[in-house]
Scaffold this motif. Structure first.
Motif, PDB file in Angstrom:
ATOM      1  N   GLY A  32       0.810  -1.210   0.000  1.00 42.99           N
ATOM      2  CA  GLY A  32       0.000   0.000   0.000  1.00 42.99           C
ATOM      3  C   GLY A  32       0.843   1.261   0.000  1.00 42.99           C
ATOM      4  N   THR A  33       1.905   1.264   0.777  1.00 41.29           N
ATOM      5  CA  THR A  33       2.783   2.428   0.834  1.00 41.29           C
ATOM      6  C   THR A  33       3.509   2.632  -0.496  1.00 41.29           C
ATOM      7  OG1 THR A  33       3.085   2.106   3.197  1.00 41.29           O
ATOM      8  CG2 THR A  33       4.716   3.454   2.075  1.00 41.29           C
ATOM      9  N   LEU A  34       4.003   1.554  -1.088  1.00 47.87           N
ATOM     10  CA  LEU A  34       4.684   1.647  -2.371  1.00 47.87           C
ATOM     11  C   LEU A  34       3.741   2.174  -3.447  1.00 47.87           C
ATOM     12  CD1 LEU A  34       7.195   1.080  -4.117  1.00 47.87           C
ATOM     13  CD2 LEU A  34       6.266  -1.197  -4.489  1.00 47.87           C
ATOM     14  N   VAL A  35       2.526   1.652  -3.491  1.00 49.00           N
ATOM     15  CA  VAL A  35       1.557   2.096  -4.488  1.00 49.00           C
ATOM     16  C   VAL A  35       1.193   3.569  -4.260  1.00 49.00           C
ATOM     17  CG1 VAL A  35      -0.832   1.797  -5.274  1.00 49.00           C
ATOM     18  CG2 VAL A  35       0.640  -0.179  -4.976  1.00 49.00           C
ATOM     19  N   GLY A  36       1.046   3.973  -3.015  1.00 42.48           N
ATOM     20  CA  GLY A  36       0.732   5.369  -2.715  1.00 42.48           C
ATOM     21  C   GLY A  36       1.817   6.320  -3.188  1.00 42.48           C
ATOM     22  N   HIS A  37       3.061   5.949  -2.958  1.00 41.51           N
ATOM     23  CA  HIS A  37       4.164   6.794  -3.410  1.00 41.51           C
ATOM     24  C   HIS A  37       4.238   6.825  -4.936  1.00 41.51           C
ATOM     25  CE1 HIS A  37       5.328   6.737   0.750  1.00 41.51           C
ATOM     26  NE2 HIS A  37       6.345   7.546   0.501  1.00 41.51           N
ATOM     27  N   LEU A  38       4.013   5.680  -5.567  1.00 41.29           N
ATOM     28  CA  LEU A  38       4.027   5.620  -7.025  1.00 41.29           C
ATOM     29  C   LEU A  38       2.904   6.474  -7.620  1.00 41.29           C
ATOM     30  CD1 LEU A  38       5.258   4.350  -9.573  1.00 41.29           C
ATOM     31  CD2 LEU A  38       3.639   2.475  -9.288  1.00 41.29           C
ATOM     32  N   LEU A  63      -6.337  11.814  -0.777  1.00 43.11           N
ATOM     33  CA  LEU A  63      -6.730  10.968  -1.910  1.00 43.11           C
ATOM     34  C   LEU A  63      -5.722   9.846  -2.136  1.00 43.11           C
ATOM     35  CD1 LEU A  63      -7.902  13.709  -4.414  1.00 43.11           C
ATOM     36  CD2 LEU A  63      -9.308  12.229  -2.993  1.00 43.11           C
ATOM     37  N   LEU A  64      -4.443  10.143  -1.940  1.00 46.48           N
ATOM     38  CA  LEU A  64      -3.419   9.109  -2.100  1.00 46.48           C
ATOM     39  C   LEU A  64      -3.510   8.074  -0.990  1.00 46.48           C
ATOM     40  CD1 LEU A  64      -0.440  11.362  -3.163  1.00 46.48           C
ATOM     41  CD2 LEU A  64      -1.819   9.888  -4.603  1.00 46.48           C
ATOM     42  N   LEU A  65      -3.870   8.501   0.224  1.00 50.31           N
ATOM     43  CA  LEU A  65      -4.064   7.545   1.320  1.00 50.31           C
ATOM     44  C   LEU A  65      -5.183   6.562   0.994  1.00 50.31           C
ATOM     45  CD1 LEU A  65      -3.878   9.685   4.580  1.00 50.31           C
ATOM     46  CD2 LEU A  65      -2.356   7.864   3.894  1.00 50.31           C
ATOM     47  N   ARG A  66      -6.272   7.084   0.473  1.00 49.27           N
ATOM     48  CA  ARG A  66      -7.394   6.220   0.124  1.00 49.27           C
ATOM     49  C   ARG A  66      -7.040   5.280  -1.014  1.00 49.27           C
ATOM     50  NH1 ARG A  66     -12.642   9.591   1.481  1.00 49.27           N
ATOM     51  NH2 ARG A  66     -11.689  11.016   2.947  1.00 49.27           N
ATOM     52  N   ALA A  67      -6.351   5.776  -2.008  1.00 45.84           N
ATOM     53  CA  ALA A  67      -5.975   4.958  -3.153  1.00 45.84           C
ATOM     54  C   ALA A  67      -5.010   3.846  -2.745  1.00 45.84           C
ATOM     55  CB  ALA A  67      -5.344   5.824  -4.248  1.00 45.84           C
ATOM     56  N   ARG A  68      -4.045   4.166  -1.898  1.00 45.78           N
ATOM     57  CA  ARG A  68      -3.096   3.125  -1.524  1.00 45.78           C
ATOM     58  C   ARG A  68      -3.722   2.097  -0.591  1.00 45.78           C
ATOM     59  NH1 ARG A  68       1.327   6.271   2.151  1.00 45.78           N
ATOM     60  NH2 ARG A  68       0.435   5.817   4.173  1.00 45.78           N
ATOM     61  N   THR A  69      -4.692   2.484   0.214  1.00 43.51           N
ATOM     62  CA  THR A  69      -5.391   1.509   1.042  1.00 43.51           C
ATOM     63  C   THR A  69      -6.190   0.544   0.166  1.00 43.51           C
ATOM     64  OG1 THR A  69      -5.539   3.068   2.856  1.00 43.51           O
ATOM     65  CG2 THR A  69      -7.026   1.203   2.919  1.00 43.51           C
ATOM     66  N   LEU A  70      -6.910   1.102  -0.791  1.00 41.02           N
ATOM     67  CA  LEU A  70      -7.670   0.242  -1.701  1.00 41.02           C
ATOM     68  C   LEU A  70      -6.748  -0.669  -2.510  1.00 41.02           C
ATOM     69  CD1 LEU A  70     -10.351   2.750  -2.998  1.00 41.02           C
ATOM     70  CD2 LEU A  70     -10.679   0.854  -1.413  1.00 41.02           C
ATOM     71  N   ALA A  71      -5.611  -0.134  -2.930  1.00 42.34           N
ATOM     72  CA  ALA A  71      -4.663  -0.950  -3.705  1.00 42.34           C
ATOM     73  C   ALA A  71      -4.074  -2.062  -2.846  1.00 42.34           C
ATOM     74  CB  ALA A  71      -3.552  -0.069  -4.263  1.00 42.34           C
ATOM     75  N   GLY A  72      -3.679  -1.731  -1.638  1.00 45.29           N
ATOM     76  CA  GLY A  72      -3.084  -2.744  -0.762  1.00 45.29           C
ATOM     77  C   GLY A  72      -4.057  -3.845  -0.419  1.00 45.29           C
ATOM     78  N   VAL A  73      -5.272  -3.498  -0.084  1.00 42.14           N
ATOM     79  CA  VAL A  73      -6.274  -4.489   0.267  1.00 42.14           C
ATOM     80  C   VAL A  73      -6.760  -5.228  -0.984  1.00 42.14           C
ATOM     81  CG1 VAL A  73      -8.571  -4.819   1.232  1.00 42.14           C
ATOM     82  CG2 VAL A  73      -6.970  -3.293   2.363  1.00 42.14           C
ATOM     83  N   GLY A  74      -6.918  -4.493  -2.084  1.00 43.27           N
ATOM     84  CA  GLY A  74      -7.420  -5.096  -3.312  1.00 43.27           C
ATOM     85  C   GLY A  74      -6.437  -6.057  -3.963  1.00 43.27           C
ATOM     86  N   PHE A  75      -5.150  -5.698  -3.968  1.00 44.13           N
ATOM     87  CA  PHE A  75      -4.159  -6.540  -4.625  1.00 44.13           C
ATOM     88  C   PHE A  75      -3.748  -7.738  -3.776  1.00 44.13           C
ATOM     89  CE2 PHE A  75      -2.550  -2.627  -7.076  1.00 44.13           C
ATOM     90  CZ  PHE A  75      -3.467  -2.851  -8.074  1.00 44.13           C
ATOM     91  N   CYS A  76      -3.678  -7.550  -2.475  1.00 46.81           N
ATOM     92  CA  CYS A  76      -3.113  -8.592  -1.626  1.00 46.81           C
ATOM     93  C   CYS A  76      -4.096  -9.174  -0.620  1.00 46.81           C
ATOM     94  CB  CYS A  76      -1.911  -8.050  -0.852  1.00 46.81           C
ATOM     95  SG  CYS A  76      -0.610  -7.446  -1.915  1.00 46.81           S
ATOM     96  N   GLY A  77      -5.125  -8.445  -0.273  1.00 50.06           N
ATOM     97  CA  GLY A  77      -6.065  -8.922   0.732  1.00 50.06           C
ATOM     98  C   GLY A  77      -7.034  -9.941   0.153  1.00 50.06           C
ATOM     99  N   SER A  78      -7.412 -10.891   0.976  1.00 53.30           N
ATOM    100  CA  SER A  78      -8.408 -11.858   0.523  1.00 53.30           C
ATOM    101  C   SER A  78      -9.508 -11.980   1.542  1.00 53.30           C
ATOM    102  CB  SER A  78      -7.840 -13.244   0.321  1.00 53.30           C
ATOM    103  OG  SER A  78      -6.503 -13.365   0.216  1.00 53.30           O
TER     104      SER A  78
END
Length: 78
Positions: A32-38, A63-78
């Protein structure tokens, strides 16, 4: 001039999003942090390319905090 302090809504948002990412463990937080920075870098570069920002311009952090949370949970969370 200085940077204005964070408002209560942003503080609450940071707390909730951090708790959500932390629930899934350390790898999710790192992704999530990597995606947020990217995303922040891509947003900033895009704004500079179209001429709407320079190197000293501020970008919205919430907005970046929200995006990286969604990315972290969406890509890796099950």
């Amino acid at each position: 001039m200085g940077v204005p302090p964070l408002g209560p809504a942003l503080n609450a948002s940071i707390t909730v999003l951090g708790a959500l990412l932390g629930r899934y463990g350390c790898p999710i937080v790192l992704v999530g942090t990597l995606v947020g920075h990217l995303l922040g870098a891509l947003y900033g570069i895009g704004m500079m390319l179209v001429g709407r920002a320079d190197r000293r311009s501020r970008i919205p952090f919430d907005l970046l905090l929200r995006a990286r949370t969604l990315a972290g949970v969406g890509f890796c969370g099950s």
